[in-house]
Scaffold this active site. Sequence first.
Site, PDB file in Angstrom:
ATOM      1  CG  ASP A   1       8.315  42.268  14.147  1.00  0.00           C
ATOM      2  OD1 ASP A   1       8.616  42.597  14.854  1.00  0.00           O
ATOM      3  OD2 ASP A   1       9.866  41.238  13.786  1.00  0.00           O
TER       4      ASP A   1
ATOM      5  CG  ASP B   1      17.924  45.207  17.806  1.00  0.00           C
ATOM      6  OD1 ASP B   1      17.379  44.671  18.887  1.00  0.00           O
ATOM      7  OD2 ASP B   1      17.703  46.094  16.845  1.00  0.00           O
TER       8      ASP B   1
END
Lengths: 196, 251
Positions: B11, B130
């Site tokens: 990330d 997600d």
Amino acid sequence: MKNIVIIDYGAGNIQSVKFAVERLGHQAVLTDDAATIKKADKVIFPGVGAAGSAMSKLRATGLDRLIPELEQPVLGICLGMQLMCRHSEEGNTSGLGIFDADVLRFPDSVKVPQIGWNRISGLKSDLFDGIRDGEFMYLVHSYYVPDCPEAVAYTSYGIAYASALKKDNFYGVQFHPEKSSTAGAAVLKNFLETVS
Amino acid sequence: MLTKRIIPCLDIKNGRTVKGVNFLDLRDAGDPVELAAIYAAEGADELVFLDISATEEKRKTLAELVRKVAEKVDIPFTVGGGIAAVEDVEILLHNGADKVSVNSSAVKRPELIDELSGRFGSQCVVVAVDARQVDGQWRVHLVGGKVPTEIPLYEWVTEAERRGAGEILFTSMDHDGTKNGFANEALAHISGLVNIPVIASGGAGEMQHFADAFLKGKADAALAASVFHFKEMEINPLKAFLRAQDIAVRL
């Protein structure tokens, strides 16, 4: 210093090929200029994307006639190799006709595209000097070249198919040597430094 | 035989690597280029960079980072985060990214998947999803899992494939950060629904969790972040563990 040319016809991620050549200590020129390509010691013909639109681009620039006439070592990578064949089911397009093979789509019995690391076996080309049989290479493709007399490596994905081809000064690899870690770099190094 | 892939996820915020538990509480885990090169040397099969910064500067910064990674790293990598248009993808691929992942923007405007696969080919379009269970039903969530939608997970992944996705990256928000294992039942269901590769994400804590994602979840690849970033697990030993269970891996 070898004069290495990467044919730039607007297809796919050719920066990665250039970077891989540079990691091996060579420089490469990206071009679609016929004179520059003809003068090169080694020619890399990359390609990611769709066969039909890639062939249109090659025809628009005259590269479709130039490439089959090249006399120095030429390495087609992934779609580049497929375009060097007679015909592709992808977009039902004719290819450059260098390799005596037709490109087919993987059957739906396997996941399409094949994405990931698979083995290359039955190696029989100077391109693979020093590469262990069964070495892993990175592949991303939905279409494949069936076994044929010009095959110099095989990979199994549902069926065994040709993952490398060789005819005279023309080489083709279905895998991405520029993305296949140290083993891929060794193949690229063979092409740039050993193959003649 | 095609091998199962192990994919560390980095990330990225403002050019640095971060990873939060349940996407909150970010912690710095290093320089992305260095970390990427280390992972490549340690046996990672692929890398994913997820840009979570949200500034105007981000596009340029990200392109520069992509170029640095492409120069140094000799395995494939995917870049995601805030991609909403063909132009965003063009600059990333041009700088050396192999694939891009799209998430919320594809849910909001599904035609984006058609546009990207038509222009660049399915092989470089990863659709990241997600989801979490709401009243027993898997529902797609947006913006890093923060915003719920009514969209059923299984319908969305099927639509994504039909529109030209080359891979599905499924993150279970119920499992992410828990270190209790991947969402294997949902994974197996997705893998049966679509005929493109499925990447498992969210929940890795132990080596057996990866084995379960492949054997029970039928995943083609498994992605994790913190277990790798904080050296709780190293990649080649993980692969040796998987091979001992007859899972095909590159070693």
